[in-house]
Design a protein around this motif. Structure first.
Motif, short mmCIF file in Angstrom:
data_model
loop_
_atom_site.label_atom_id
_atom_site.label_comp_id
_atom_site.label_asym_id
_atom_site.label_seq_id
_atom_site.Cartn_x
_atom_site.Cartn_y
_atom_site.Cartn_z
N THR A 110 12.51 -7.70 5.31
CA THR A 110 13.15 -7.25 6.56
C THR A 110 12.39 -7.77 7.77
OG1 THR A 110 14.10 -5.26 5.56
CG2 THR A 110 13.81 -5.24 7.94
N THR A 111 11.06 -7.71 7.71
CA THR A 111 10.23 -8.23 8.81
C THR A 111 10.54 -9.70 9.06
OG1 THR A 111 8.45 -6.69 8.24
CG2 THR A 111 7.87 -8.58 9.62
N TYR A 112 10.69 -10.45 7.98
CA TYR A 112 10.95 -11.89 8.08
C TYR A 112 12.35 -12.17 8.62
CZ TYR A 112 11.84 -16.69 6.55
OH TYR A 112 12.20 -18.01 6.51
N VAL A 113 13.35 -11.52 8.03
CA VAL A 113 14.74 -11.79 8.40
C VAL A 113 15.02 -11.42 9.85
CG1 VAL A 113 17.14 -11.14 7.96
CG2 VAL A 113 15.59 -11.57 6.04
N LEU A 114 14.56 -10.25 10.27
CA LEU A 114 14.83 -9.81 11.64
C LEU A 114 14.11 -10.69 12.66
CD1 LEU A 114 14.76 -5.90 11.30
CD2 LEU A 114 16.75 -7.40 11.57
N SER A 115 12.94 -11.20 12.30
CA SER A 115 12.22 -12.08 13.23
C SER A 115 12.94 -13.41 13.41
CB SER A 115 10.79 -12.32 12.74
OG SER A 115 10.76 -13.10 11.56
N LEU A 116 13.71 -13.83 12.41
CA LEU A 116 14.47 -15.07 12.52
C LEU A 116 15.69 -14.92 13.41
CD1 LEU A 116 14.48 -16.43 8.84
CD2 LEU A 116 12.99 -17.11 10.73
N SER A 117 16.21 -13.70 13.48
CA SER A 117 17.45 -13.47 14.23
C SER A 117 17.20 -12.88 15.61
CB SER A 117 18.37 -12.54 13.43
OG SER A 117 17.73 -11.29 13.20
N SER A 118 15.96 -12.88 16.06
CA SER A 118 15.61 -12.25 17.34
C SER A 118 14.54 -13.07 18.05
CB SER A 118 15.11 -10.82 17.09
OG SER A 118 14.54 -10.26 18.25
N LEU A 142 10.38 -0.98 -6.51
CA LEU A 142 9.98 -2.36 -6.23
C LEU A 142 11.05 -3.10 -5.43
CD1 LEU A 142 8.27 -3.70 -9.49
CD2 LEU A 142 7.30 -3.69 -7.18
N VAL A 143 12.30 -2.70 -5.64
CA VAL A 143 13.40 -3.31 -4.88
C VAL A 143 13.21 -3.03 -3.39
CG1 VAL A 143 15.88 -3.31 -4.47
CG2 VAL A 143 15.00 -3.13 -6.81
N PHE A 144 12.90 -1.76 -3.07
CA PHE A 144 12.69 -1.39 -1.67
C PHE A 144 11.45 -2.07 -1.10
CE2 PHE A 144 15.16 2.29 -3.24
CZ PHE A 144 16.23 2.19 -2.36
N LEU A 145 10.43 -2.26 -1.94
CA LEU A 145 9.23 -2.96 -1.48
C LEU A 145 9.59 -4.38 -1.07
CD1 LEU A 145 6.20 -3.41 -1.07
CD2 LEU A 145 6.02 -3.85 -3.55
N GLY A 146 10.35 -5.08 -1.91
CA GLY A 146 10.73 -6.44 -1.60
C GLY A 146 11.59 -6.53 -0.36
N SER A 199 11.47 2.81 6.40
CA SER A 199 10.89 1.80 7.29
C SER A 199 11.92 0.73 7.61
CB SER A 199 9.65 1.17 6.65
OG SER A 199 9.99 0.33 5.56
N MET A 200 12.74 0.37 6.60
CA MET A 200 13.82 -0.60 6.83
C MET A 200 14.86 -0.04 7.79
SD MET A 200 14.45 -2.22 3.05
CE MET A 200 14.77 -0.63 2.30
N ALA A 201 15.15 1.26 7.63
CA ALA A 201 16.13 1.90 8.50
C ALA A 201 15.68 1.88 9.96
CB ALA A 201 16.38 3.34 8.05
N TYR A 202 14.40 2.13 10.19
CA TYR A 202 13.87 2.11 11.56
C TYR A 202 14.01 0.71 12.16
CZ TYR A 202 11.95 6.81 11.86
OH TYR A 202 11.83 8.17 11.95
N ALA A 218 0.84 -1.21 0.00
CA ALA A 218 0.00 0.00 0.00
C ALA A 218 0.87 1.26 0.00
CB ALA A 218 -0.93 -0.01 1.21
N VAL A 219 1.94 1.25 0.80
CA VAL A 219 2.86 2.39 0.82
C VAL A 219 3.48 2.58 -0.56
CG1 VAL A 219 5.04 3.26 1.76
CG2 VAL A 219 3.37 2.19 3.28
N TRP A 220 3.88 1.47 -1.19
CA TRP A 220 4.47 1.54 -2.53
C TRP A 220 3.50 2.17 -3.53
CZ3 TRP A 220 3.29 -1.71 -6.98
CH2 TRP A 220 4.18 -1.52 -8.03
#
Length: 213
Positions: free
Chosen positions: A144-152, A135-139, A196-199, A123-125
């Motif tokens: 990012t949500t997925y990767v960070l949840s795996l490492s935390s 589209l790169v940033f969208l992907g 959003s990725m930076a945050y 929706a933001v895109w």
């Protein structure tokens, strides 16, 4: 998730725009005073020992991170030579708020969080122009949500909501003129997906530095 948890979760989405609008009206000194008092109260009254450490480390790291970006010309806080004090303190408060709501975030299973992440960032895109290059940033924002949840130990919804908060903060902060982004010296709209990725990254790094995870 009960109604009280929902209200507690969504309250900052109303308080943040109000705070940013107040800074735009009364200046950074007012922001330093109000956010400074809020940070002090949060540290003394609401945070435990590990959370205090997390808040302070996050505030210092975020201030350094923001200062590097301001000095490099990526953006500028209007009416301030560098990064106002309230910005780093605000990061610390945001970090505590997220950590204090972990149990609420855990009520949203990871599968649903990934679906919500795809919907929200798509929706933001669309709302920011739906350009092919972005589209790169969208992907990356979704992954990012997925990767960070795996490492935390924190659930995917924790990082999803961090990204949502980032979009809200950046949209309103630039809309009311508290700060402005630049590219090659020319003003641009805030790159919300990248921000959003930076945050998420700053919050995740603060978690890692403080070992609160």
């Amino acid at each position: 998730m009960n109604p009280n948890q929902l209200v507690k979760l969504l309250l900052p989405l109303f308080l943040i725009p109000l705070t940013l609008y107040s800074v735009s009206l009364f200046g950074h000194d007012a922001g330093n005073a109000v956010i400074g008092i809020a940070f002090f109260i949060a540290v003394v009254k609401f945070a435990n020992e590990s959370e205090r450490k997390y808040m302070i480390i996050l505030a210092v790291f975020a201030s350094i991170f923001e200062s590097v970006n301001v000095i490099s010309g990526g953006y500028k806080y209007i009416g301030a030579p560098l990064v106002p004090l309230w910005v780093g303190l605000g990061w610390g408060i945001l970090g505590l708020y997220l950590v204090k709501n972990v149990e609420t975030f855990k009520s949203i299973n990871n599968k649903n969080a990934y679906i919500l992440s795809a919907i929200f960032f798509s929706a933001v895109w669309v709302l920011t122009g739906a350009s092919i290059p972005s589209l790169v940033f969208l992907g990356v924002a979704i992954s990012t949500t997925y990767v960070l949840s795996l490492s935390s130990k924190f659930p995917a919804s924790f990082f999803l909501f961090t990204g949502v908060m980032g979009v809200v903060i950046e949209f309103f902060g630039t809309s009311v003129g508290v700060w402005k982004y630049f590219l090659n010296g020319l003003p641009i709209d805030p790159p919300l997906l990248a921000l959003s990725m930076a945050y998420c990254s700053v919050i995740a790094f603060g978690i890692w530095l403080s070992r609160i995870d």
